[in-house]
Design a protein around this motif. Structure first.
Motif, PDB file in Angstrom:
ATOM      1  N   SER A 221       0.818  -1.215   0.000  1.00  0.00           N
ATOM      2  CA  SER A 221       0.000   0.000   0.000  1.00  0.00           C
ATOM      3  C   SER A 221       0.850   1.262   0.000  1.00  0.00           C
ATOM      4  O   SER A 221       0.442   2.296  -0.554  1.00  0.00           O
ATOM      5  CB  SER A 221      -0.939   0.000   1.215  1.00  0.00           C
ATOM      6  OG  SER A 221      -0.194  -0.064   2.424  1.00  0.00           O
ATOM      7  N   SER A 230      -4.555   3.657  -7.620  1.00  0.00           N
ATOM      8  CA  SER A 230      -5.704   3.046  -6.939  1.00  0.00           C
ATOM      9  C   SER A 230      -6.210   1.794  -7.653  1.00  0.00           C
ATOM     10  O   SER A 230      -7.113   1.124  -7.147  1.00  0.00           O
ATOM     11  CB  SER A 230      -6.850   4.060  -6.814  1.00  0.00           C
ATOM     12  OG  SER A 230      -7.254   4.531  -8.095  1.00  0.00           O
ATOM     13  N   THR A 231      -5.652   1.476  -8.840  1.00  0.00           N
ATOM     14  CA  THR A 231      -6.040   0.271  -9.571  1.00  0.00           C
ATOM     15  C   THR A 231      -4.797  -0.450 -10.062  1.00  0.00           C
ATOM     16  O   THR A 231      -3.922   0.158 -10.694  1.00  0.00           O
ATOM     17  CB  THR A 231      -6.934   0.605 -10.781  1.00  0.00           C
ATOM     18  OG1 THR A 231      -8.157   1.191 -10.332  1.00  0.00           O
ATOM     19  CG2 THR A 231      -7.266  -0.663 -11.572  1.00  0.00           C
ATOM     20  N   PRO A 251      -4.840  -3.660   1.476  1.00  0.00           N
ATOM     21  CA  PRO A 251      -6.070  -2.876   1.694  1.00  0.00           C
ATOM     22  C   PRO A 251      -7.078  -3.062   0.570  1.00  0.00           C
ATOM     23  O   PRO A 251      -7.261  -2.185  -0.285  1.00  0.00           O
ATOM     24  CB  PRO A 251      -5.537  -1.443   1.761  1.00  0.00           C
ATOM     25  CG  PRO A 251      -4.348  -1.444   0.851  1.00  0.00           C
ATOM     26  CD  PRO A 251      -3.710  -2.800   1.037  1.00  0.00           C
ATOM     27  N   TRP A 252      -7.766  -4.175   0.567  1.00  0.00           N
ATOM     28  CA  TRP A 252      -8.668  -4.514  -0.531  1.00  0.00           C
ATOM     29  C   TRP A 252      -9.812  -3.519  -0.685  1.00  0.00           C
ATOM     30  O   TRP A 252     -10.355  -3.356  -1.786  1.00  0.00           O
ATOM     31  CB  TRP A 252      -9.216  -5.926  -0.328  1.00  0.00           C
ATOM     32  CG  TRP A 252      -8.167  -6.986  -0.370  1.00  0.00           C
ATOM     33  CD1 TRP A 252      -7.612  -7.642   0.693  1.00  0.00           C
ATOM     34  CD2 TRP A 252      -7.515  -7.494  -1.534  1.00  0.00           C
ATOM     35  NE1 TRP A 252      -6.658  -8.532   0.266  1.00  0.00           N
ATOM     36  CE2 TRP A 252      -6.578  -8.470  -1.102  1.00  0.00           C
ATOM     37  CE3 TRP A 252      -7.627  -7.229  -2.906  1.00  0.00           C
ATOM     38  CZ2 TRP A 252      -5.773  -9.175  -1.996  1.00  0.00           C
ATOM     39  CZ3 TRP A 252      -6.820  -7.932  -3.786  1.00  0.00           C
ATOM     40  CH2 TRP A 252      -5.917  -8.887  -3.337  1.00  0.00           C
ATOM     41  N   ASN A 253     -10.194  -2.856   0.380  1.00  0.00           N
ATOM     42  CA  ASN A 253     -11.326  -1.934   0.310  1.00  0.00           C
ATOM     43  C   ASN A 253     -10.985  -0.618  -0.387  1.00  0.00           C
ATOM     44  O   ASN A 253     -11.902   0.094  -0.823  1.00  0.00           O
ATOM     45  CB  ASN A 253     -11.855  -1.632   1.715  1.00  0.00           C
ATOM     46  CG  ASN A 253     -12.495  -2.840   2.356  1.00  0.00           C
ATOM     47  OD1 ASN A 253     -13.041  -3.709   1.668  1.00  0.00           O
ATOM     48  ND2 ASN A 253     -12.432  -2.924   3.682  1.00  0.00           N
ATOM     49  N   SER A 254      -9.701  -0.295  -0.494  1.00  0.00           N
ATOM     50  CA  SER A 254      -9.320   0.999  -1.076  1.00  0.00           C
ATOM     51  C   SER A 254      -8.578   0.885  -2.400  1.00  0.00           C
ATOM     52  O   SER A 254      -8.335   1.901  -3.061  1.00  0.00           O
ATOM     53  CB  SER A 254      -8.458   1.787  -0.078  1.00  0.00           C
ATOM     54  OG  SER A 254      -7.287   1.060   0.263  1.00  0.00           O
ATOM     55  N   THR A 256      -8.358  -1.374  -6.157  1.00  0.00           N
ATOM     56  CA  THR A 256      -8.932  -2.364  -7.064  1.00  0.00           C
ATOM     57  C   THR A 256      -7.816  -3.175  -7.711  1.00  0.00           C
ATOM     58  O   THR A 256      -6.869  -2.607  -8.265  1.00  0.00           O
ATOM     59  CB  THR A 256      -9.759  -1.683  -8.168  1.00  0.00           C
ATOM     60  OG1 THR A 256     -10.842  -0.970  -7.579  1.00  0.00           O
ATOM     61  CG2 THR A 256     -10.309  -2.710  -9.151  1.00  0.00           C
ATOM     62  N   ARG A 282     -13.039 -11.912  -1.393  1.00  0.00           N
ATOM     63  CA  ARG A 282     -12.711 -10.600  -1.972  1.00  0.00           C
ATOM     64  C   ARG A 282     -13.002 -10.541  -3.457  1.00  0.00           C
ATOM     65  O   ARG A 282     -12.518  -9.664  -4.179  1.00  0.00           O
ATOM     66  CB  ARG A 282     -11.242 -10.263  -1.678  1.00  0.00           C
ATOM     67  CG  ARG A 282     -11.081  -9.792  -0.232  1.00  0.00           C
ATOM     68  CD  ARG A 282      -9.842 -10.307   0.438  1.00  0.00           C
ATOM     69  NE  ARG A 282      -9.916  -9.960   1.876  1.00  0.00           N
ATOM     70  CZ  ARG A 282     -10.510 -10.738   2.791  1.00  0.00           C
ATOM     71  NH1 ARG A 282     -11.067 -11.901   2.437  1.00  0.00           N
ATOM     72  NH2 ARG A 282     -10.570 -10.355   4.067  1.00  0.00           N
ATOM     73  N   GLN A 297     -10.624 -11.192 -10.817  1.00  0.00           N
ATOM     74  CA  GLN A 297     -11.735 -10.521 -10.151  1.00  0.00           C
ATOM     75  C   GLN A 297     -13.030 -10.815 -10.912  1.00  0.00           C
ATOM     76  O   GLN A 297     -13.195 -10.442 -12.068  1.00  0.00           O
ATOM     77  CB  GLN A 297     -11.472  -9.017 -10.090  1.00  0.00           C
ATOM     78  CG  GLN A 297     -12.574  -8.203  -9.442  1.00  0.00           C
ATOM     79  CD  GLN A 297     -12.962  -8.714  -8.064  1.00  0.00           C
ATOM     80  OE1 GLN A 297     -14.085  -9.217  -7.880  1.00  0.00           O
ATOM     81  NE2 GLN A 297     -12.043  -8.604  -7.119  1.00  0.00           N
TER      82      GLN A 297
END
Length: 308
Positions: A221, A230-231, A251-254, A256, A282, A297
């Motif tokens: 991160s 962010s991706t 930090p999977w929530n923030s 992609t 996830r 994904q």
């Protein structure tokens, strides 16, 4: 270069070894490490999103993409070996998923020299992707920079949790004359204290010459914050035993992530059920597995169409 260079001594304290970020002196059979620059002082236990950590990583430990022409090896033997192991298996899926998609972003941790067994070079050369190459081995990293890759590069290692830390990197090498590809050995270099759930690489580790150096490790991160990313379209992890811990602390929530390629050296032929349960929660589907797992994904519409 953003930092000074120095030497570190091997375990017998007899032979000087090249190592970045520090200068080493030998005194009364002790190795005393002096940081050349106070900016490089990152204490164990600092959070990966601490602004001081992110700033240090950005200013000192990240090398921008090269603007020089590629300087890739054209040696026939090298070119054959550079596509050995699981290279064809992985690239078959990369072509299937991403052919024609321009301007993505990759992260390849365990990048070796940037060409040998690279999971990202095709994405960069043929599709114009940008990315990040992380390689803790100094010899491999120097060779990587000489290739003039068009990606960010860092002579550091990935932390196995959400904290920054300094780690001892065990670099492996062989004397000339051994009938074994050099990347089999140097690619087995590892962080001291990190172990695999297999003895597959023991023969390489036991036959190799060992040298030791301090390496700065950051959570994944931290690199993404430093680069404002962010991706991640393709995340490739080959860190000799710490891959699952890196993903567990991500930090999977923030952020992609679309595709994960992760080396999972194990004696069993069955996939790791606990790890897959974690990744499934996830949104990832195991597309295929050999020694490397390829996870996609499921909520990505582009990949869903490509793989249907």
């Amino acid at each position: 270069m953003p930092y000074d260079l120095g030497y570190v001594y091997d375990e017998e304290l007899t032979e000087g070894k090249y190592c970045p970020h520090m200068r080493v002196t030998y005194e009364r059979q002790l190795v005393i490490i002096f940081l050349e620059d106070a900016r490089t002082a990152v204490w164990d236990g600092m959070a990966g999103d601490d602004p001081r950590v992110v700033s240090l990583l950005r200013d000192v430990f990240l090398q921008p993409p090269s603007v020089l022409p590629y300087n890739l090896s054209q040696d026939p033997y090298y070119l054959v070996s550079s596509k050995g192991g699981s290279w064809h298996y992985i690239h078959g899926f990369l072509h299937l998923m991403f052919s024609g998609q321009r301007k993505g972003f990759f992260v390849e941790a365990g990048a070796l020299d940037g060409q040998q067994l690279s999971n990202s070079l095709w994405l960069e050369q043929e599709l114009g992707w940008n990315g990040l190459l992380i390689e803790p081995n100094v010899v491999s990293y120097r060779a990587l920079l000489a290739k003039h890759r068009k990606a960010w590069a860092s002579n550091t290692c990935l932390s196995w949790d959400h904290l920054s830390r300094r780690s001892v990197h065990v670099s492996l090498g062989v004397e000339s004359g051994y009938m074994v590809p050099w990347w089999h050995v140097i690619g087995s270099s590892y962080q001291l204290g990190v172990t695999m759930n297999s003895n597959k690489y023991d023969s390489f580790i036991n036959m190799a010459d060992h040298s030791y150096s301090w390496t700065q490790c950051f959570p994944l991160s931290s690199y993404l914050l430093a680069l404002n990313i962010s991706t991640i379209d393709v995340l490739s992890l080959d860190t000799q035993g710490s891959e699952k811990e890196i993903l567990y602390s991500f930090p999977w929530n923030s952020v992609t992530v679309r595709v994960v390629i992760v080396e999972m050296v194990q004696d069993s032929l069955e996939p790791d059920a606990d790890f897959l349960t974690f990744m499934n929660a996830r949104g990832f589907l195991l597309l295929s597995h050999q020694e490397d797992y390829i996870l996609v994904q499921q909520r990505d519409p582009f990949l869903s169409r490509r793989l249907s």
